[in-house]
Design an enzyme around this catalytic site. Structure first.
Site, PDB file in Angstrom:
ATOM      1  N   TYR A  61       0.901  -1.322  -0.363  1.00 54.81           N
ATOM      2  CA  TYR A  61       0.131  -0.013  -0.109  1.00 54.81           C
ATOM      3  C   TYR A  61       1.008   1.248  -0.059  1.00 54.81           C
ATOM      4  O   TYR A  61       1.392   1.817   1.487  1.00 54.81           O
ATOM      5  CB  TYR A  61      -0.737   0.014   0.633  1.00 54.81           C
ATOM      6  CG  TYR A  61      -2.031  -1.087   1.261  1.00 54.81           C
ATOM      7  CD1 TYR A  61      -2.440  -1.607   0.124  1.00 54.81           C
ATOM      8  CD2 TYR A  61      -2.922  -1.277   2.903  1.00 54.81           C
ATOM      9  CE1 TYR A  61      -3.653  -2.165  -0.082  1.00 54.81           C
ATOM     10  CE2 TYR A  61      -4.028  -2.151   2.456  1.00 54.81           C
ATOM     11  CZ  TYR A  61      -3.653  -2.772   1.302  1.00 54.81           C
ATOM     12  OH  TYR A  61      -4.363  -3.637   1.401  1.00 54.81           O
ATOM     13  N   LEU A 211     -18.366  -1.368   1.570  1.00 56.15           N
ATOM     14  CA  LEU A 211     -19.306  -0.635   1.202  1.00 56.15           C
ATOM     15  C   LEU A 211     -19.232  -0.604  -0.400  1.00 56.15           C
ATOM     16  O   LEU A 211     -19.417   0.872  -0.762  1.00 56.15           O
ATOM     17  CB  LEU A 211     -18.657   0.821   1.912  1.00 56.15           C
ATOM     18  CG  LEU A 211     -19.439   1.181   3.946  1.00 56.15           C
ATOM     19  CD1 LEU A 211     -18.780   2.617   4.175  1.00 56.15           C
ATOM     20  CD2 LEU A 211     -21.035   0.483   3.973  1.00 56.15           C
ATOM     21  N   ARG A 213     -16.362  -0.276  -1.650  1.00 55.39           N
ATOM     22  CA  ARG A 213     -15.342   1.148  -2.170  1.00 55.39           C
ATOM     23  C   ARG A 213     -16.508   2.022  -1.840  1.00 55.39           C
ATOM     24  O   ARG A 213     -16.047   2.996  -3.323  1.00 55.39           O
ATOM     25  CB  ARG A 213     -14.720   0.433  -3.462  1.00 55.39           C
ATOM     26  CG  ARG A 213     -13.754  -0.523  -3.456  1.00 55.39           C
ATOM     27  CD  ARG A 213     -13.459  -0.825  -4.901  1.00 55.39           C
ATOM     28  NE  ARG A 213     -12.278  -1.524  -4.850  1.00 55.39           N
ATOM     29  CZ  ARG A 213     -13.217  -3.260  -3.977  1.00 55.39           C
ATOM     30  NH1 ARG A 213     -13.594  -3.265  -4.633  1.00 55.39           N
ATOM     31  NH2 ARG A 213     -11.707  -4.197  -4.374  1.00 55.39           N
TER      32      ARG A 213
END
Length: 333
Positions: A61, A211, A213
């Site tokens: 990330y 959710l 994204r």
């Protein structure tokens, strides 16, 4: 906030976990100070109810950015107050262009050494390959994690986005604490084979994308350049209008229950079993605060029927990832 235990061998953690990916530019720019404040808010809310927060990250990330951010946020916090879930194996070049996966045993140990250093900790609580490496048997990858567990650098083995057969093969080498996989009202493919396999073997689930994204947040707006959603089929012009009609239907159910669309979508995932911990990808304190009541929102049979009618299984249009990435997933949509 209640607690849940990940499978027969995993840790007991707070009923909602924090997914940190969005704090490292995956959905457009994020404010560093606000990201750190959000981590602190999540820790405080878990501690308020004697819970232990699970924080999910990946060494890729932002190519280390996320781990360094978390190290700063966690520097003065009690190590017993959180559990770190770290994914490894995804490769990228300059510019963050994806270039495959590497889950060879020697690579696993190399990745872990970098993560421990960046995070500033002496162990990872749950360590998991981000995707299946087609060039490396899962038994070899799991064997390397097993050695790291025996050496004390890792506490538990996790998996991510793999199918039932791979779960069984991995679990035969070392007990799997949990599978991290996308699960939401519009991503329900895990219900066919994966979820029954997890329950048969006593493995928990950390559900990301609860959710979708931001699609099911009820507040979605088109993202900025660099936002991963700009290449997601579910957010393409030809699919988004239809998918937002599902959100409108969901909003009517939420209004009847006196909660937000996001709270209802998170609560639906939590209601699928006490062995599932939803991961909330909040990058602001406001979004985390909104998510919190979902942990105590109990849905009855009538609520679940209403949600199935509002958002029938398979009703969303578009794959959850671009076609180039779908082949790396153990299950589809």
């Amino acid at each position: 906030m209640r607690t849940r235990t990940l499978g027969h061998t995993g840790p007991t953690v707070s009923a909602l976990g924090l997914g940190a990916m969005s704090m490292s530019g995956m959905y457009g720019p994020a404010d560093r100070g606000e990201s750190i404040a959000t981590v602190h808010a999540a820790l405080d809310s878990a501690a308020l109810h004697n819970g232990v927060l699970i924080i999910d990250t990946g060494d890729f990330y932002g190519m280390g950015h996320n781990e360094l951010l978390l190290a700063e946020a966690l520097r003065r916090r009690n190590r017993d107050d959180y559990r770190l879930s770290v994914k490894f194996g995804a490769l990228a070049g300059p510019g963050l262009s994806p270039s495959g996966h590497d889950c060879r045993p020697e690579a696993v140990k190399n990745f872990l050494a970098h993560s421990l250093t960046r995070l500033g900790v002496d162990h990872i609580d749950i360590y998991r390959p981000a995707r299946l490496d087609p060039a490396v048997p899962i038994e070899d990858t799991v064997g390397a994690v097993h050695e790291l567990i025996e050496a004390g650098y890792v506490r538990h083995l996790g998996l991510s986005e793999v199918g039932a057969d791979t779960i069984r093969r991995a679990h035969a080498v070392h007990p799997v604490a949990d599978l991290q996989i996308e699960y939401s009202l519009i991503s329900r493919a895990v219900e066919a084979e994966v979820l029954p396999t997890l329950r048969e073997l006593g493995i928990g689930m950390t559900a990301y994308g609860v959710l979708s994204r931001g699609l099911l947040s009820g507040t979605f707006t088109p993202g900025s350049p660099g936002d991963l959603r700009s290449v997601s089929p579910r957010f393409s012009a030809e699919n988004l209008t239809h998918n937002l009609t599902l959100v409108d239907a969901l909003r009517r159910v939420a209004e009847a229950r006196g909660c937000t669309v996001a709270q209802l979508a998170i609560a639906w995932v939590a209601a699928q079993g006490a062995d599932i911990v939803p991961l909330v990808g909040a990058r602001t304190r406001e979004r985390w605060a909104e998510a919190l009541p979902a942990a105590d929102l109990e849905l009855g049979e009538a609520d679940l029927r209403a949600l199935d009618e509002a958002v029938p299984p398979g009703s969303a249009r578009g794959d959850r990832y671009p076609s180039a990435f779908m082949s790396a997933l153990g299950v589809g949509n």
